[in-house]
Every structure is written in structure tokens, then in C-alpha cells.
Enzyme design. Structure first.
Site, PDB file in Angstrom:
ATOM      1  N   GLY A  90       0.820  -1.213   0.000  1.00  0.00           N
ATOM      2  CA  GLY A  90       0.000   0.000   0.000  1.00  0.00           C
ATOM      3  C   GLY A  90       0.849   1.256   0.000  1.00  0.00           C
ATOM      4  O   GLY A  90       2.071   1.213   0.108  1.00  0.00           O
ATOM      5  N   GLY A  92       2.557   3.752   1.479  1.00  0.00           N
ATOM      6  CA  GLY A  92       3.112   4.115   2.778  1.00  0.00           C
ATOM      7  C   GLY A  92       3.536   5.572   2.839  1.00  0.00           C
ATOM      8  O   GLY A  92       3.563   6.187   3.907  1.00  0.00           O
ATOM      9  N   ARG A  93       3.895   6.107   1.668  1.00  0.00           N
ATOM     10  CA  ARG A  93       4.346   7.514   1.643  1.00  0.00           C
ATOM     11  C   ARG A  93       3.758   8.229   0.425  1.00  0.00           C
ATOM     12  O   ARG A  93       4.346   9.179  -0.086  1.00  0.00           O
ATOM     13  CB  ARG A  93       5.859   7.570   1.574  1.00  0.00           C
ATOM     14  N   LYS A 108       4.056  11.542  -3.982  1.00  0.00           N
ATOM     15  CA  LYS A 108       5.032  10.630  -3.381  1.00  0.00           C
ATOM     16  C   LYS A 108       5.860  11.471  -2.408  1.00  0.00           C
ATOM     17  O   LYS A 108       6.341  12.540  -2.779  1.00  0.00           O
ATOM     18  CB  LYS A 108       5.919  10.074  -4.504  1.00  0.00           C
ATOM     19  N   ASP A 120       9.247   6.258   7.061  1.00  0.00           N
ATOM     20  CA  ASP A 120       8.989   7.616   7.557  1.00  0.00           C
ATOM     21  C   ASP A 120       7.986   8.384   6.696  1.00  0.00           C
ATOM     22  O   ASP A 120       7.640   9.518   7.013  1.00  0.00           O
ATOM     23  CB  ASP A 120      10.301   8.404   7.686  1.00  0.00           C
ATOM     24  N   GLY A 121       7.563   7.771   5.598  1.00  0.00           N
ATOM     25  CA  GLY A 121       6.556   8.415   4.755  1.00  0.00           C
ATOM     26  C   GLY A 121       7.096   9.531   3.881  1.00  0.00           C
ATOM     27  O   GLY A 121       6.328  10.233   3.222  1.00  0.00           O
ATOM     28  N   ARG A 171       2.820  13.263  -9.291  1.00  0.00           N
ATOM     29  CA  ARG A 171       2.922  12.312 -10.397  1.00  0.00           C
ATOM     30  C   ARG A 171       1.570  12.150 -11.072  1.00  0.00           C
ATOM     31  O   ARG A 171       0.530  12.255 -10.426  1.00  0.00           O
ATOM     32  CB  ARG A 171       3.398  10.986  -9.791  1.00  0.00           C
ATOM     33  N   ARG A 178      -2.372  -1.779 -10.075  1.00  0.00           N
ATOM     34  CA  ARG A 178      -1.193  -2.614 -10.280  1.00  0.00           C
ATOM     35  C   ARG A 178      -1.593  -4.073 -10.217  1.00  0.00           C
ATOM     36  O   ARG A 178      -2.683  -4.403  -9.743  1.00  0.00           O
ATOM     37  CB  ARG A 178      -0.187  -2.394  -9.138  1.00  0.00           C
ATOM     38  N   ASP A 243       3.873  -5.143  -7.266  1.00  0.00           N
ATOM     39  CA  ASP A 243       3.219  -3.875  -6.922  1.00  0.00           C
ATOM     40  C   ASP A 243       3.756  -2.735  -7.778  1.00  0.00           C
ATOM     41  O   ASP A 243       3.218  -1.633  -7.732  1.00  0.00           O
ATOM     42  CB  ASP A 243       3.422  -3.550  -5.432  1.00  0.00           C
TER      43      ASP A 243
HETATM   44  P1  AMP Z   1       8.610   1.050  -3.655  1.00  0.00           P
HETATM   45  O1  AMP Z   1       9.893   0.305  -3.517  1.00  0.00           O
HETATM   46  O2  AMP Z   1       8.764   2.540  -3.764  1.00  0.00           O
HETATM   47  O3  AMP Z   1       7.743   0.487  -4.722  1.00  0.00           O
HETATM   48  O4  AMP Z   1       7.854   0.846  -2.277  1.00  0.00           O
HETATM   49  C1  AMP Z   1       7.473  -0.420  -1.780  1.00  0.00           C
HETATM   50  C2  AMP Z   1       6.586  -0.262  -0.564  1.00  0.00           C
HETATM   51  O5  AMP Z   1       7.280   0.390   0.492  1.00  0.00           O
HETATM   52  C3  AMP Z   1       5.340   0.557  -0.788  1.00  0.00           C
HETATM   53  O6  AMP Z   1       4.329  -0.004  -0.012  1.00  0.00           O
HETATM   54  C4  AMP Z   1       5.741   1.928  -0.295  1.00  0.00           C
HETATM   55  O7  AMP Z   1       4.632   2.707   0.078  1.00  0.00           O
HETATM   56  C5  AMP Z   1       6.610   1.582   0.882  1.00  0.00           C
HETATM   57  N1  AMP Z   1       7.606   2.632   1.182  1.00  0.00           N
HETATM   58  C6  AMP Z   1       8.759   2.901   0.506  1.00  0.00           C
HETATM   59  N2  AMP Z   1       9.437   3.916   1.100  1.00  0.00           N
HETATM   60  C7  AMP Z   1       8.692   4.322   2.161  1.00  0.00           C
HETATM   61  C8  AMP Z   1       8.842   5.322   3.174  1.00  0.00           C
HETATM   62  N3  AMP Z   1       9.903   6.134   3.217  1.00  0.00           N
HETATM   63  N4  AMP Z   1       7.864   5.429   4.100  1.00  0.00           N
HETATM   64  C9  AMP Z   1       6.805   4.622   4.097  1.00  0.00           C
HETATM   65  N5  AMP Z   1       6.592   3.655   3.191  1.00  0.00           N
HETATM   66  C10 AMP Z   1       7.521   3.502   2.227  1.00  0.00           C
HETATM   67 MG    MG Z   2       6.095   0.816  -5.608  1.00  0.00          MG
END
Ligand code: AMP
Ligand code: MG
Length: 450
Positions: A90, A92-93, A108, A120-121, A171, A178, A243
Site C-alpha cells: 500500500g 506508505g508515503r 510521493k 517515515d513516509g 505524479r 497494479r 506492486d
Molecule cells: P517502492 O519500492 O517505492 O515500490 O515501495 C514499496 C513499498 O514500500 C510501498 O508499499 C511503499 O509505500 C513503501 N515505502 C517505501 N518507502 C517508504 C517510506 N519512506 N515510508 C513509508 N513507506 C515507504
Molecule cells: Mg512501488
């Protein structure tokens, strides 16, 4: 002063799929500063670029000044990451602000959401500018992709390897559906949710599909075409988790991605991809693996009889290879200026490039310019290639790793953007943007923890 505009942001996803959408608000950046704005894209979306540059517009871009009807949400999805299943990933950020003329407006780096787990979002300026540059380059190369509307520095430091300035990327995507969205819907056990999600994806992306099986086939086709385009430009996505694979067929999530310099199928840039699962040459196999996960998710919609459903899924999945091979051979013919496909000639070239560790991008421009010699070149010339047509499909400027790093270190991406957003149009003053990395640049490594 530009008046506050009426922005017809809709909340179709939020309203239709509350099971997969957590209402949430973007964090308020302490000192927002617009770093870059994609004015042509703003206009395409019916947004006034002059207004987006005002303080109120910048707050729209960070999700903190939205039209009253907006219902920003964090989207839920599942996913296989490096082959291992995570039922709850999901946003997260990230946040979906809503849809504008049928396209998702998404953030993002907008703060922690209930999906953040340990994260940390937040996001740092460097990686968000990197996504901006690479996604806009991909678009200019004719490769389906999410787009970048803006990067806003938040004025807040975030903790990475060191402290880094924080940023929000705005974005734009055909949607953020997905493979992992379908995995999530399937895992709820709610058959009605799964069907509604499939119908939504059909209406939004593949309106010619008459049922879920035809939807699956359409995604197989779109992904086969997309991966062929990646391969033909030397693009390595780097984190092809389920995802990070869209239903629309757009490239999404520019994390550890990079373009290959010397042609080598084993090319991997991501520091965490220790086994080379997402290496350049593995991308078609991984795409098909991801599509198998999509088929598993959609299975109940294919047929009530599970065996029959599996047979239908297997047959559709099996078309990926032929569709991909056809797109690749046609693409190679175009790169070589040939009117008729010549698979042996193309295959021999790739073997030759691998043996020579030739620069994959500049080779085709040099070939068209008459700067290459040898037995293979003689065979190619005997086919009467159209060298002008070649220069319309073989880019001269791509976001080469050393150039991206240099631009990010300088905090100035405009010159690089100017080069890579008109990638086929040679400009002598931009010669340094066409050259491969200097020998001392070394092995390039990219990082997921962006
Ligand atoms: P990604 O590698 O960007 O596709 O992210 C994979 C998952 O990790 C997704 O669920 C993102 O929302 C979560 N995620 C990545 N970086 C962060 C962050 N700094 N804070 C919270 N969630 C994150
Ligand atoms: Mg992703």
C-alpha cells in the site's frame, strides 16, 4: 494575482473502492518551494501553470490546498517483492489526490500513512528529481510511463544515510492499478470486489475487453509491448515487484532504475538485487512471472470450473513470449533501418555488441553515420538500410547515469532535461550529453531506500 481556479478533481477510485482506499491527508510542508514544474503537462491537464507557481498552487501540488470535493486516499495493494509475498504493502508515503480528466494525480513523499509500516513516509529531493528526469525522458522516448508534474522541496530535512532535504513529487498516471491491486482484492476473499475492480480496469484502460479473461490478455499484450520498448532502449527497471507493474501498461516507480551503457544482458544496478533477479536480460521472464500472479488473482473470474480457468489463463499467459518476440524483432528492424524483419541479423548484432561491450545507445547512431565497420556491418549494409529513419528511432540523448548523478549533485537538472526530452534531435552544443560515461565513472550502483 491569479484567481483560485476550479479544479475538477474527481474521487472515482476513493468512492468506488473504499475497501482499498484509506482517506488521508498530506503532511503540511514547513517551507514549500517549487523546484520544477512541467508546464506543458500542467496545460495538458487543464491546470494553469502560472497559478501552480503561486503559493496556493504550490500547496495544491503538495496536496495541502485541494478543492473542497477532493477525497485524497492512500491506496491498498499487496505484492511479491523479489519473489516473496507481502499481503499489505500500500501507499506508505504516497497519496492519490483524485482523478483529473481520467488521469490519476498522485503524490510521493507526502508523509506517513496507515500503510507506512516502518517507513517515515517521506522522500528526498534527489530521488524525486531523478524520477522526474527519467520518467520525462521515457515519455520523450515514446515509452509508456507515469509522468512527473512537479517536485516541491518541503523545507524539512529527512533522515537517510545522512540528512537530506525532503521533497514531494506530484505524479500523473493513467491509473495506479497494479498487479498488486488485484492480488490485494483477491486476498480479501470478496468476489464482488474482485469483479468490480476488473470491470473498473476494463472501463479505464482496456475498454475493448469484454470480460476478465480479455482484460488479462490485454494486460499481457500491453506489458509485452512495454518490456520490448525497455529492452530496445537498454532500460533496467530494477525493482519489478508485482506492486510496481501497472494494469495500464505504463512504466511505474522509478527507484533503482538506470539505463545500460555497455550492452550486457547481466546488467544490474540495484544494490539490493544480489541475485540479479531484475537484471536487464531477465526482464521479459520476470514480466511473465508477474503476469502469472495477475492470472492467479483473476482466476475465479475466468471460469467457475477451476481447471478450465487455469487452462484459459495458461493459454493467455503463453502468448506473452510470441507477442514480446514480435515486438522486439520489429523494434530491432526499426533501429537498424530495415523494411523487413531480419531476426538472424539482429541476433548476431546483439551477440557482437555483448562481446565488444559496445555502448548500446550510441552504437546505432554511429552505425547510421557510417562510423562502424566490420563483417556484420557489411551484411547490414547489403540490406539497404534507411539511415534517416534510424535516427528517428535511435535516441542520441538518454539520462546516462553519470549525467543524472552530476545534475543531482549540482541541483540543476534543466540542461539534462532539455537534452533528454528531445532525445532524437541532435544539437551540437549538447555533445557532452551524448557521450558514454568517462572511464573513471566506475560501476554504477543504485539504491532502493530512496
Ligand atoms: P517502492 O519500492 O517505492 O515500490 O515501495 C514499496 C513499498 O514500500 C510501498 O508499499 C511503499 O509505500 C513503501 N515505502 C517505501 N518507502 C517508504 C517510506 N519512506 N515510508 C513509508 N513507506 C515507504
Ligand atoms: Mg512501488
Amino acid at each position: 494575482m491569479s484567481a483560485a481556479p476550479v479544479i475538477p478533481l474527481t474521487s472515482v477510485f476513493a468512492d468506488t473502492f473504499p475497501e482499498m482506499a484509506t482517506p488521508w491527508r498530506a503532511a503540511d510542508p514547513p517551507d514549500p518551494r517549487l523546484l520544477i514544474l512541467n508546464r506543458p503537462l500542467a496545460e495538458e491537464l487543464g491546470l494553469d501553470p502560472d497559478w501552480l507557481e503561486t503559493p496556493a498552487g504550490v500547496r495544491f501540488l503538495t496536496g495541502t490546498n485541494l478543492p473542497e470535493q477532493a477525497k485524497p486516499v492512500a491506496q491498498g495493494y499487496a505484492g511479491h517483492q523479489f519473489g516473496g509475498y507481502s499481503p499489505r504493502l500500500g501507499d506508505g508515503r504516497a497519496l492519490l489526490l483524485g482523478e483529473l480528466h481520467g488521469r490519476d494525480i498522485h503524490l510521493k513523499g507526502s508523509g506517513r500513512t496507515p500503510w507506512a509500516r516502518g517507513g517515515d513516509g517521506l522522500a528526498a529531493v534527489g530521488p524525486m528529481l531523478r524520477e522526474y528526469v527519467i520518467s520525462e525522458a521515457m515519455h520523450a522516448l515514446g515509452i509508456p510511463t507515469t509522468r512527473s508534474l512537479a517536485v516541491v522541496a518541503t523545507g524539512k530535512s529527512i533522515v537517510r544515510e545522512n540528512l537530506a532535504p525532503g521533497a514531494v513529487l506530484t505524479r500523473v498516471a493513467a491509473s495506479h492499478l497494479r498487479v498488486g491491486s488485484f492480488q490485494f482484492a483477491r486476498a480479501t476473499g470478496d468476489a464482488d470486489l474482485l469483479r468490480r475492480l476488473a470491470d473498473h480496469a476494463i472501463a479505464r484502460h482496456h475498454p475493448h475487453a469484454g470480460n476478465a479473461l480479455e482484460l488479462f490478455q490485454a494486460v499481457v499484450d500491453a506489458q509485452a509491448e512495454l518490456i520490448a520498448k525497455w529492452m530496445l532502449t537498454g532500460f533496467v527497471h530494477g525493482v519489478m515487484n508485482t506492486d510496481n507493474m501497472t494494469i495500464s501498461g505504463e512504466t511505474i516507480d522509478y527507484g533503482p532504475c538506470a539505463f545500460m551503457d555497455a550492452f550486457d544482458p547481466a546488467t544490474v544496478f540495484s544494490s539490493i538485487d544480489e541475485t540479479g533477479r531484475y537484471a536487464y536480460g531477465n526482464q521479459p521472464t520476470i514480466a511473465q512471472w508477474n503476469l502469472a500472479r495477475l492470472a492467479e488473482s483473476l482466476l475465479p473470474l475466468f471460469d467457475d470450473d477451476q481447471e478450465k480457468a487455469i487452462a484459459l489463463a495458461t493459454e493467455a499467459l503463453g502468448t506473452f513470449r510470441t507477442r514480446y518476440a514480435r515486438a522486439t524483432i520489429a523494434g530491432m528492424s526499426a533501429k537498424l533501418g530495415l523494411k523487413t524483419d531480419n531476426a538472424p541479423l539482429a541476433e548476431d548484432l546483439l551477440a557482437h555488441l555483448a562481446a565488444e561491450k559496445a555502448d548500446f545507445t550510441s552504437f546505432f547512431r554511429r552505425l547510421a553515420a557510417g562510423d562502424e565497420t566490420g563483417d556484420w556491418v557489411d551484411r547490414w549494409r547489403a540490406e539497404n538500410p534507411d539511415t534517416e529513419a534510424m535516427n528517428r528511432v535511435n535516441p542520441i540523448y538518454i539520462p546516462r547515469n553519470h549525467l543524472v548523478e552530476e545534475a543531482l549533485a549540482d541541483g540543476e537538472v534543466r540542461h539534462l532535461l532539455e537534452a533528454v526530452t528531445s532525445p532524437f534531435d541532435e544539437r551540437p552544443e549538447l555533445a557532452r550529453y551524448a557521450a558514454p560515461a568517462p572511464p573513471d565513472f566506475g560501476t554504477y550502483r543504485t539504491f532502493c531506500g530512496t
